[in-house]
Structure formats: C-alpha cells, structure tokens
Design a protein around this motif. Structure first.
Motif, short mmCIF file in Angstrom:
data_model
loop_
_atom_site.label_atom_id
_atom_site.label_comp_id
_atom_site.label_asym_id
_atom_site.label_seq_id
_atom_site.Cartn_x
_atom_site.Cartn_y
_atom_site.Cartn_z
N ARG A 95 24.78 10.53 19.06
CA ARG A 95 23.91 9.68 19.88
C ARG A 95 23.49 10.40 21.16
NH1 ARG A 95 23.67 4.48 19.63
NH2 ARG A 95 25.62 4.43 18.48
N THR A 96 24.44 11.10 21.79
CA THR A 96 24.16 11.83 23.03
C THR A 96 23.20 12.98 22.77
OG1 THR A 96 26.36 11.28 23.87
CG2 THR A 96 25.20 13.11 24.94
N VAL A 97 23.44 13.72 21.69
CA VAL A 97 22.58 14.84 21.34
C VAL A 97 21.16 14.34 21.02
CG1 VAL A 97 22.20 16.74 19.72
CG2 VAL A 97 24.53 16.19 20.49
N SER A 126 25.08 24.06 19.37
CA SER A 126 26.14 24.32 20.34
C SER A 126 26.77 23.02 20.84
CB SER A 126 25.57 25.12 21.51
OG SER A 126 26.51 25.24 22.56
N MET A 127 25.92 22.03 21.14
CA MET A 127 26.44 20.75 21.62
C MET A 127 27.26 20.03 20.55
SD MET A 127 23.42 19.16 24.05
CE MET A 127 22.08 19.33 22.86
N MET A 128 26.80 20.10 19.30
CA MET A 128 27.54 19.46 18.21
C MET A 128 28.90 20.12 18.02
SD MET A 128 25.56 16.99 17.13
CE MET A 128 25.97 16.55 15.44
N PRO A 164 7.80 22.75 21.13
CA PRO A 164 8.81 23.39 20.29
C PRO A 164 9.86 22.43 19.74
CG PRO A 164 9.20 23.89 22.60
CD PRO A 164 7.87 23.20 22.53
N ALA A 165 9.93 21.21 20.29
CA ALA A 165 10.93 20.25 19.84
C ALA A 165 10.42 19.32 18.75
CB ALA A 165 11.44 19.42 21.03
N ASN A 166 9.12 19.40 18.46
CA ASN A 166 8.50 18.45 17.54
C ASN A 166 9.05 18.50 16.13
OD1 ASN A 166 6.87 16.63 18.77
ND2 ASN A 166 4.95 17.71 18.40
N ARG A 167 9.35 19.71 15.64
CA ARG A 167 9.72 19.86 14.23
C ARG A 167 11.21 19.69 13.97
NH1 ARG A 167 5.94 23.80 15.24
NH2 ARG A 167 7.51 25.45 15.44
N LEU A 168 11.96 19.40 15.00
CA LEU A 168 13.41 19.26 14.85
C LEU A 168 13.79 17.85 14.46
CD1 LEU A 168 14.50 21.31 17.98
CD2 LEU A 168 14.73 22.00 15.59
N LEU A 169 14.75 17.73 13.55
CA LEU A 169 15.23 16.43 13.11
C LEU A 169 16.22 15.88 14.11
CD1 LEU A 169 15.80 17.09 9.29
CD2 LEU A 169 13.88 15.89 10.37
N THR A 170 16.11 14.60 14.40
CA THR A 170 17.05 13.93 15.32
C THR A 170 18.36 13.67 14.60
OG1 THR A 170 15.22 12.85 16.47
CG2 THR A 170 17.41 11.89 16.75
N PRO A 171 19.50 14.03 15.22
CA PRO A 171 20.80 13.74 14.59
C PRO A 171 20.93 12.25 14.28
CG PRO A 171 21.08 15.18 16.48
CD PRO A 171 19.65 14.74 16.49
#
Length: 293
Positions: free
Chosen positions: A66-68, A57-59, A92-99
């Motif tokens: 960088r902000t995301v 949604s933010m993207m 729950p955030a561990n498996r997510l890839l950083t933009p």
C-alpha cells in the motif's frame, strides 16, 4: 525551462495553491520525490528502469505494498505535471504496474460513539466549547474533510436552508446539506461563541482563541481534547467523522451515488469502500444476534 532543482518546489506550490492540497499532503509528496531523487539522482534523467529499481528496493526493505503504491502514484502525478509543463516529453512512471494490495477499510465510529463524541463537545464550556460543538457537528453532519471545514467562511453557510458550500480537492465546489442539530450548534456558535473570539475582521467561520482561522492541526487537537473528556476510549482522528458520516448514511439506506456527491469523490469506486464497512457491520450484528450464528 526551470532548473531541475526547482521542479519539485514548483510542483508542491501548485498542489497547495491550485489543487488545494493540505500542507500535510504536500509535505508527504515532497518527501517521496526527494527519496526518489536520492535513490536515482537527477529527476530529469530518471527512467522507467530507475523507478522500477526504486520500487524493488522498497519492497525488499519490507515496505507495505500500500505504501509503495502510494509513492508510485505521487511519482506518476509529478511526471504528469512535468510533461504538461514541457520540461520532459515522457512520463517514466506511466508504464509501471501498481503493487496490488487489499483496500484498507475506512475507520469509523458507531452511531452511539458519534453521538457521545459530539455530546462531549457540546458540554465543553465557553466560546471555545461552542466552537468545538459546531465544528464536530459539521464534520459529522456534512461529512467534511478537516481542510474543507477550516476553509469555510461565514458566507458559505446558509442556516435557513441548511446548506454549506464546500471547496474540496482541486478547488471543486459542492453544496452539502446538514441537519437540524448541526444548524442549532452553528447558530449558537455564531451568536455567542464566535463573536467572543473574533478581535479583527475575518471571514473565517471557525476561529481559534485569538480570532484567527483554524488550521487542520488545530482540528486534530480539538478532537483529541474532546476525547480527553472521556467520551470514548479510542484514538479517533477528525477523518473518522467523515468516514462515519458516509457509513451511517449507507447503513440507513442512502444511495451510493448520492453519498459520492456529498463526499465530493471523483470516482464511485472510492465511495464503494463504504459498502465493505457496512457489510462488516451487518456480519457483526448477525454474529451477535442470530441464535445459530
């Protein structure tokens, strides 16, 4: 277990009291967590899929990668804390890839600009002028963060050996040397500036006009006031002095790992950003000086 609505409050208090995060950082973290809560609902029920949808949604809204990435880092840190407290069994955030994004180069002053800025502070009148001079010298001369500078006590400074004991992020202590110019400024401030400002007993090194400890907001205002004297025509923040310290050290041959220790960086890759700044400087010098550039 604490009620879910107290999770964020307890986390933010821990950031400030235990990890020594600035109030500005803590407010930003709290804002990110409230944004997630508004998007997905109760924080105890958030899933990896929910956070992925929030990121998407933010993207779509056009937020910079960088902000995301920064917001995701906050969420990941929060749920790491929650798991450590036993309030949830997973992150729950561990498996997510950083933009992915291009590293933002630290903004710095040239050596001449740093000199002119400090000289402008030196020429300011009265006890506050002496304080401003000493503050600018220690920010640039020891590469301190604003929070580190305002947290200094008189006992942390050794004018004879020219070392200052600094409490950095996470409460980590380090000892940083400073030069003769900073030593002279501190000596003058302690002899003739601070004594005129302090009205009650305080251990604080840098004080305001009422004798209380300076805040990071005060440091930003001081730098703005020094800039108003016409030293340089740039919108400089106090952190530029820390960046300039590291960049100028590197340009003059200092070892990258020594700079890492002086800045108190946990990771060498954080310090390595300064090599990109110095490379940029080298390229500019080449373009201006080489006859076939």
């Amino acid at each position: 277990m604490k009620p879910v609505n107290e999770w964020v409050e307890y986390y933010i208090k821990t950031l400030i009291l235990v990890e020594q995060a600035s109030e500005h950082t803590a407010r930003a973290y709290a804002q990110d967590l409230h944004q997630l809560e508004k998007f997905v609902g109760a924080l105890d029920q958030v899933s990896t899929k929910d956070i992925r949808a929030w990121i998407s949604s933010m993207m779509k809204q056009g937020l910079a990668p960088r902000t995301v990435a920064r917001k995701l880092a906050v969420i990941r840190s929060f749920y790491r804390f929650v798991k450590r407290q036993g309030w949830r069994t997973d992150n729950p955030a561990n498996r997510l890839l950083t933009p992915r994004f291009r590293p933002l180069l630290p903004r710095t002053l040239t050596m001449d600009e740093a000199h002119d800025l400090i000289e402008s502070a030196k020429n300011m009148p009265g006890p506050l002028g002496l304080r401003n001079w000493a503050l600018m010298e220690i920010l640039y001369g020891a590469g301190l963060r604003s929070q580190e500078a305002v947290s200094l006590n008189i006992a942390d400074v050794d004018l004879t050996s020219r070392f200052v004991r600094v409490r950095g992020k996470g409460g980590k202590e380090r000892v940083v040397p400073f030069g003769t110019k900073a030593s002279q400024a501190l000596d003058e401030y302690l002899l003739r500036g601070r004594k005129a400002l302090v009205r009650t007993r305080t251990t604080a090194l840098f004080v305001n006009y009422r004798g209380g400890r300076l805040t990071t907001r005060s440091v930003r205002r001081i730098v703005k006031n020094v800039l108003a004297t016409g030293a340089i025509q740039r919108n400089v923040s106090p952190h530029w002095l820390r960046h300039s310290f590291a960049t100028h050290m590197l340009m003059n041959g200092a070892d990258l790992r020594v700079i890492q220790e002086l800045l108190g960086h946990s990771l060498l890759r954080t310090t390595q950003l300064y090599t990109l700044v110095s490379q940029e400087h080298i390229a500019k010098v080449y373009q201006n000086a080489h006859p076939r550039a």
